[in-house]
Scaffold this motif. Structure first.
Motif, short mmCIF file in Angstrom:
data_model
loop_
_atom_site.label_atom_id
_atom_site.label_comp_id
_atom_site.label_asym_id
_atom_site.label_seq_id
_atom_site.Cartn_x
_atom_site.Cartn_y
_atom_site.Cartn_z
N UNK A 82 -18.44 10.51 19.08
CA UNK A 82 -17.18 10.78 19.79
C UNK A 82 -15.97 10.69 18.86
N UNK A 83 -16.19 10.62 17.57
CA UNK A 83 -15.09 10.50 16.62
C UNK A 83 -15.04 11.69 15.66
N UNK A 84 -13.86 11.85 15.07
CA UNK A 84 -13.66 12.82 13.99
C UNK A 84 -13.46 12.06 12.69
N UNK A 85 -13.91 12.66 11.59
CA UNK A 85 -13.80 11.99 10.31
C UNK A 85 -13.17 12.88 9.25
N UNK A 86 -12.57 12.23 8.27
CA UNK A 86 -12.08 12.89 7.07
C UNK A 86 -12.53 12.06 5.87
N UNK A 87 -13.15 12.71 4.91
CA UNK A 87 -13.60 12.01 3.70
C UNK A 87 -13.18 12.80 2.48
N UNK A 106 0.83 -1.20 0.00
CA UNK A 106 0.00 0.00 0.00
C UNK A 106 0.87 1.24 0.00
N UNK A 107 0.32 2.30 -0.52
CA UNK A 107 1.00 3.60 -0.50
C UNK A 107 -0.04 4.66 -0.20
N UNK A 108 -0.31 4.89 1.09
CA UNK A 108 -1.39 5.81 1.41
C UNK A 108 -0.90 7.14 1.96
N UNK A 109 0.41 7.29 2.17
CA UNK A 109 0.93 8.61 2.50
C UNK A 109 1.58 9.19 1.26
N UNK A 110 1.45 10.48 1.09
CA UNK A 110 1.94 11.08 -0.15
C UNK A 110 3.44 10.97 -0.29
N UNK A 111 4.17 11.14 0.82
CA UNK A 111 5.63 11.01 0.78
C UNK A 111 6.04 10.19 1.98
N UNK A 112 7.11 9.41 1.88
CA UNK A 112 7.56 8.63 3.03
C UNK A 112 8.12 9.55 4.10
N UNK A 113 8.00 9.15 5.38
CA UNK A 113 8.56 9.99 6.44
C UNK A 113 10.05 10.16 6.24
N UNK A 114 10.51 11.39 6.32
CA UNK A 114 11.93 11.68 6.11
C UNK A 114 12.66 11.65 7.43
N UNK A 115 13.95 11.33 7.38
CA UNK A 115 14.76 11.36 8.58
C UNK A 115 15.01 12.77 9.01
N UNK A 116 15.58 12.97 10.20
CA UNK A 116 15.74 14.32 10.74
C UNK A 116 16.63 15.22 9.89
N UNK A 117 17.59 14.62 9.14
CA UNK A 117 18.47 15.43 8.34
C UNK A 117 18.27 15.21 6.84
N UNK A 172 -2.68 12.76 7.37
CA UNK A 172 -1.72 11.80 6.83
C UNK A 172 -2.30 10.99 5.68
N UNK A 173 -3.60 10.78 5.71
CA UNK A 173 -4.22 9.84 4.78
C UNK A 173 -5.04 10.53 3.70
N UNK A 174 -4.87 11.85 3.59
CA UNK A 174 -5.59 12.58 2.56
C UNK A 174 -5.27 12.03 1.16
N UNK A 175 -4.00 11.84 0.87
CA UNK A 175 -3.60 11.38 -0.46
C UNK A 175 -4.14 9.98 -0.73
N UNK A 176 -4.08 9.13 0.27
CA UNK A 176 -4.62 7.77 0.13
C UNK A 176 -6.11 7.82 -0.17
N UNK A 177 -6.84 8.63 0.57
CA UNK A 177 -8.29 8.72 0.37
C UNK A 177 -8.62 9.30 -1.00
#
Length: 485
Positions: free
Chosen positions: A159-164, A11-22, A196-201
């Motif tokens: 009691x939940x928040x949603x993003x669609x 799966x690829x649901x984040x637009x870019x992979x998490x980058x390291x600190x540097x 985080x999951x906007x691009x995936x959605x």
């Protein structure tokens, strides 16, 4: 200790992979003819923008430490500006600290909503199958969406928040009346990580339009990200965070990265101009604020978030007895019964019928027109001289920050930090002064106290009286002669 990947197999649901600190973030060209609502969620971290755009560094879990900042080349400092001053020097005692922990993913549901020409909006598919999604079919597909090609929507469900993410595709089908409309969304106890999951959605809703009924990627996503909630609590985040310390921890500060490169708070303030000071007062007074806008509604959801941020206070104990300023994000007529029980909230809607239901709100915002039907609040609708001075200082500090970033290449501070700290410092000053007066032998507020708090001694009297009452502060406002103020 082996670090667990944040990405599920296949799966690829984040637009870019998490980058390291540097690790640097490579630039990529910006596509032409892209609407604000359709830009990628992390577009503000990319290069290639016009010189007049501000590209802010991404913050929060998994984000790079910094990216190049492009500023308007025509910015120049005013007399006496110290371009070497970091943002911390603008707000003594307040600071921004890097994130020290990472919030866990807690996806409690994933779902697909479709528009059926015979039945209307309906939940087509969901996991888990036994979750109560009543009303989600209307929250994730805003009224009037048939007129637009795509949108994204934040909302509350119990009691939940949603993003669609919504998309509308023309089809040659008489049964579907020439258009196929669907939304793909998720629910979580907190809205802080939904971005985080906007691009995936977005990808999944397009996939569902082209290949209806293929749910395998959504099933894998849910299995990888599903929440394990404590049985004794629902993990609800009911309001935008308020800080009990003098620093902002980036993980505590919801990075609802707007699709515009300049960031949601900067766009919010430039959209309303001096009226931002009117909204600031209503937010501090915990009023019920309703924002109307026709679709697309995604950007308007960020205005809800920004309104809540105006009321942040970092002094311990302040605001503990007042109602929370609850972000409801997008609402529709199905929420009327719920709103009738709320004493403080910020929400947005595409349904004009709410304007006539004045018992449900205190403040109504239509585009840039802020109005109220309550006589006691009428005097707050027009920015006074002190409000205009605060807005001037805010604009000046923003120019100082942009100039410092351009000249020194300082990427350690962003406009988001500046705006949030500006209002937090203003709020802290007010409540610190009120607390000191309340604890003194003569708990009387004078015109000098009001000036110290950045308020107009005459025009802000009703605002201050309301503030004293709502926050339960035992101080008296002296009756001064207006000609002597």
């Amino acid at each position: 200790m082996v670090e667990q990947s944040d990405r599920a197999p296949l799966l690829d649901w984040e637009e870019i992979p998490p980058a390291g600190p540097n690790q640097a973030v490579p630039s990529s060209p910006v596509k032409e003819n892209v609407t604000e609502a359709s830009l990628p969620l992390d577009s503000r971290t990319r290069g290639g923008t016009a010189a007049s755009d501000i590209v802010l560094r991404a913050t929060g879990p998994g984000a790079p430490a910094s990216v190049p900042v492009v500023t308007n080349r025509n910015v120049s400092p005013g007399p006496g500006w110290d371009i070497r001053s970091p943002i911390d020097n603008m707000f003594p005692g307040l600071s921004v600290k890097p994130c020290q922990w990472e919030e866990k993913d807690q996806i409690v549901s994933v779902f697909v909503v479709t528009f059926d020409t015979r039945s209307g909006n309906m939940v087509e598919w969901c996991l888990p199958q036994d979750i109560n999604l009543e009303g989600v079919e209307f929250k994730s597909m805003a009224s009037g969406s048939h007129r637009i090609a795509n949108d994204f929507i934040y909302f509350r469900k119990g009691c939940y928040f949603g993003l669609a993410c919504f998309a509308n595709m023309p089809v040659e089908s008489e049964l579907e009346r020439g258009a196929r409309m669907k939304s793909v969304g998720i629910l979580s106890p907190s809205y802080t990580l939904l971005y985080r999951y906007m691009h995936f959605l977005e990808n999944q809703v397009r996939h569902q339009l082209k290949c209806p009924g293929q749910y395998l990627p959504l099933e894998a996503f849910y299995e990888d990200k599903k929440a394990v909630l404590p049985p004794a609590t629902n993990g609800l985040v009911t309001a935008c965070p308020t800080w009990g310390a003098t620093s902002i921890n980036r993980c505590m500060h919801p990075e609802m990265k707007i699709t515009h490169p300049a960031g949601c708070m900067s766009q919010f303030i430039r959209f309303f101009g001096e009226q931002i000071m009117v909204l600031w007062k209503f937010a501090l007074l915990r009023k019920r604020i309703l924002i109307f806008s026709p679709p697309p509604v995604g950007v308007v959801c960020y205005r809800v978030y920004c309104c809540c941020c105006l009321a942040n206070v970092s002094i311990p104990g302040i605001g503990a007895s007042v109602p929370e300023l609850r972000p409801f994000f997008y609402i529709n007529v199905a929420d009327i019964a719920t709103l009738a029980t709320e004493v403080s909230y910020v929400a947005c809607t595409t349904e004009k019928i709410f304007e006539d239901k004045k018992e449900l709100y205190d403040v109504y915002i239509d585009n840039q027109n802020v109005k109220t039907h309550r006589d006691s609040l009428q005097s707050l609708l027009r920015p006074n001289s002190a409000d205009k001075e605060k807005y001037r200082k805010l604009s000046e500090q923003r120019q100082m920050l942009l100039y410092s970033q351009e000249v020194n290449g300082d990427c350690t501070s962003s406009e988001e930090d500046l705006f949030i700290l500006f209002f937090m410092e203003q709020n802290n000053r007010i409540f610190q002064t009120l607390s000191e007066v309340e604890g003194s032998s003569d708990p009387t507020l004078t015109a000098e106290h009001m000036r110290l708090m950045g308020l107009d001694p005459q025009a802000d009297r009703s605002f201050l009286l309301d503030l004293l009452e709502i926050y339960g502060i035992n101080a008296m406002l002296v009756v001064d002669n207006p000609c002597c103020l």
